[in-house]
Write an enzyme that holds these catalytic residues in place. Structure first.
Site, PDB file in Angstrom:
ATOM      1  N   HIS A 116       0.829  -1.221   0.000  1.00  0.00           N
ATOM      2  CA  HIS A 116       0.000   0.000   0.000  1.00  0.00           C
ATOM      3  C   HIS A 116       0.860   1.267   0.000  1.00  0.00           C
ATOM      4  O   HIS A 116       0.514   2.267   0.625  1.00  0.00           O
ATOM      5  CB  HIS A 116      -0.953   0.009   1.199  1.00  0.00           C
ATOM      6  CG  HIS A 116      -1.945  -1.109   1.195  1.00  0.00           C
ATOM      7  ND1 HIS A 116      -3.120  -1.057   0.473  1.00  0.00           N
ATOM      8  CD2 HIS A 116      -1.940  -2.306   1.811  1.00  0.00           C
ATOM      9  CE1 HIS A 116      -3.799  -2.175   0.656  1.00  0.00           C
ATOM     10  NE2 HIS A 116      -3.088  -2.959   1.455  1.00  0.00           N
ATOM     11  N   ASN A 146     -10.220  -3.246   1.401  1.00  0.00           N
ATOM     12  CA  ASN A 146      -9.864  -3.126  -0.008  1.00  0.00           C
ATOM     13  C   ASN A 146     -11.101  -2.771  -0.821  1.00  0.00           C
ATOM     14  O   ASN A 146     -12.219  -2.782  -0.308  1.00  0.00           O
ATOM     15  CB  ASN A 146      -9.275  -4.439  -0.536  1.00  0.00           C
ATOM     16  CG  ASN A 146      -7.899  -4.738   0.027  1.00  0.00           C
ATOM     17  OD1 ASN A 146      -7.154  -3.831   0.381  1.00  0.00           O
ATOM     18  ND2 ASN A 146      -7.566  -6.008   0.117  1.00  0.00           N
TER      19      ASN A 146
END
Length: 519
Positions: free
Chosen positions: A61, A139
């Site tokens: 990320h 997500n």
């Protein structure tokens, strides 16, 4: 000892102490679906090292964008008071607009990578509630590749560039995936148009895992969280993504920033699915399995609140880069399930933040609660505090104390006490059903989405050796016969026929203008 043991070979996997690793697929749990135990030495060593592989960039990320806003609960679920299910004030207090900070991100690629790359997208929300911080770390897609945290470092390594050439190689990725059949469902989503959201504003979000809600009586239910964008949902075909990438690799970040700057505030409604806690033998999958969906027809979505993003960060590094999330950051009324991957992430996320940002990362303004904090934790790098809490004898940094130390808080409700019993095991869950939902998702896709999926898979698999191709075709055929057949034909014909089908299907999609609803 100079000579190898009789059973030792050059390719035998060991940990960094030289101990042979006999099971690299499953953490040790109470029963084959129960909670993890703290003595998972191989897992803790493996994930702790993985957490520290990148300096100072996030190990996953890394590429992100963020914004401030607020969340307001509707106070009901399924036409009932939400307090019947949870005592969390962030849901029961409808008079409060809870401040939030949201970070959107790509997952595998680096901090300066294009936002058009095929990759899941992170959707992490930090709620600054009146009871302290709650992090809903999720997500855009509602499932994941794997269900056991022991496999996570290997999975990410296979997605990353080759350690010798530093070039991404689909063969490495599919070499791992073809031997991890539970990934078939996520592979189907990621290689479809859902694998490249058009931007962050028109992207769904999901907590992925089953969590628990706990009410005042200590009774718990399983819940799954889903963010639905009120701006509508939009994804990109590979061709559309390639066109954008020719001129702009920051398109999603700029889209979010400009929308907020001109007052076009993005909004999402939060939905939950609710299920009674338990094994649910009537289902053909384990409800704690993060590779599986809870279909709407069986477990309806209930609207519980709305989030609005209305302020851009003032400093990217101080806010977007240094914000730190953790799946273990829960407030009273919210709890964990026994999902193995969730429990593994709960250790890993906070461990990563202490390494990446620092021991006292929670003292940074973007991470600190918007309420009084009083703790006996002290010291460490960059601890700048001099006042550790009001009404406290500053000579006392321990608890319990009779001379002016901090006191334990009163429990606001009955403690949730799940029953756990079983042998400690290293096993997969009993109801894997690795292919059923992947096939159902394939069939629920529109024809243009199936054509795009096949084209993307054929393009990626074309560079892989035949044994990997054959294994993936076998997996796709187990999901759906037509699915496997079309991938096999595409590979045989080098994708030419499938590319033609895709062009026709994309033209159809432009006329329809709507994605499927595979959930």
């Amino acid at each position: 000892m100079s000579e190898k043991q009789n059973n030792e070979t050059e390719d035998m996997l060991t940990n960094q102490q030289g101990h042979p690793v006999t099971n690299n697929q499953s953490v040790r749990t109470v029963g084959n679906r129960g909670p993890m135990t703290l003595e998972n030495y191989d897992f803790l060593e493996k994930i702790s090292h993985f957490d520290r592989e990148r300096i100072p960039e996030r190990v996953v990320h890394a590429r992100g964008a963020g914004a401030h806003g607020y969340f307001q609960s509707y106070g009901t679920v399924n036409d009932e008071p939400i307090s019947n299910y949870t005592r969390a004030k962030v849901f029961t207090n409808t008079d409060v607009q809870t401040p939030v900070f949201v970070r959107f991100s790509t997952v595998v690629h680096g901090g300066q990578s294009p936002e058009t790359l095929r990759d899941p997208r992170g959707f992490a929300v930090k709620f600054y509630t009146e009871d302290g911080n709650w992090d809903l770390v999720g997500n855009n897609l509602k499932i994941f590749f794997i269900r056991d945290p022991l496999k996570f470092p290997d999975m990410v390594h296979s997605f990353r560039p080759d350690p010798v050439t530093n070039v991404a190689d689909p063969e490495r990725t599919f070499d791992f995936l073809c031997q991890s059949p539970e990934s078939a469902h996520m592979v189907t989503f990621v290689n479809s148009p859902w694998g490249i959201p058009a931007n962050y504003r028109q992207m769904q979000g999901s907590g992925v895992h089953a969590y628990k809600w706990v009410n005042e009586e200590g009774k718990a239910v399983l819940v799954k969280y889903h963010w639905e964008p009120l701006q509508g949902i939009k994804n990109l075909t590979q061709k559309e993504a390639d066109e954008i990438q020719k001129t702009d690799f920051n398109h999603a970040t700029l889209d979010l920033y400009k929308a907020i700057e001109k007052g076009d505030y993005p909004e999402w409604e939060l939905y939950v699915q609710i299920m009674e806690d338990g094994e649910h033998p009537e289902l053909d999958f384990d409800p704690l399995d993060p590779t599986k969906l809870w279909y709407k027809d069986d477990f309806p979505w209930h609207k519980v609140g709305k989030m609005v993003l209305n302020k851009n960060p003032e400093n990217y590094f101080a806010e977007v880069e240094q914000v730190a999330f953790g799946t273990g950051v829960l407030v009273d009324g919210l709890d964990f399930s026994d999902d193995k991957l969730l429990q593994g992430r709960t250790y890993s996320y906070s461990d990563t933040q202490r390494y990446r940002v620092g021991t006292n990362y929670l003292q940074l303004p973007i991470n600190s609660p918007k309420k009084h904090v009083a703790t006996n934790q002290e010291g460490g790098q960059m601890d700048h505090r001099t006042d550790f809490g009001k009404n406290k004898n500053k000579h006392v940094n321990y608890e319990p104390s009779l001379i002016g130390g901090l006191k334990e808080a009163k429990n606001p409700g009955k403690e949730h006490e799940p029953s756990v019993e079983g042998n400690l095991k290293r096993e997969i869950i009993p109801r894997e059903n690795n292919f059923g939902q992947a096939g159902e998702t394939y069939r629920r896709f529109s024809e243009w989405e199936r054509a795009e999926l096949i084209s993307n898979l054929v393009g990626a698999l074309s560079s892989c050796r035949k044994e990997i191709q054959d294994k993936m075709i076998e997996i796709f055929t187990n999901c759906d016969e037509d699915y496997g057949k079309r991938v096999a034909e595409g590979l045989k014909n080098a994708g030419a026929n499938e590319n033609t089908k895709m062009e026709e299907a994309v033209q159809q999609a432009e006329q329809l203008g709507q994605p499927s609803d595979p959930y």
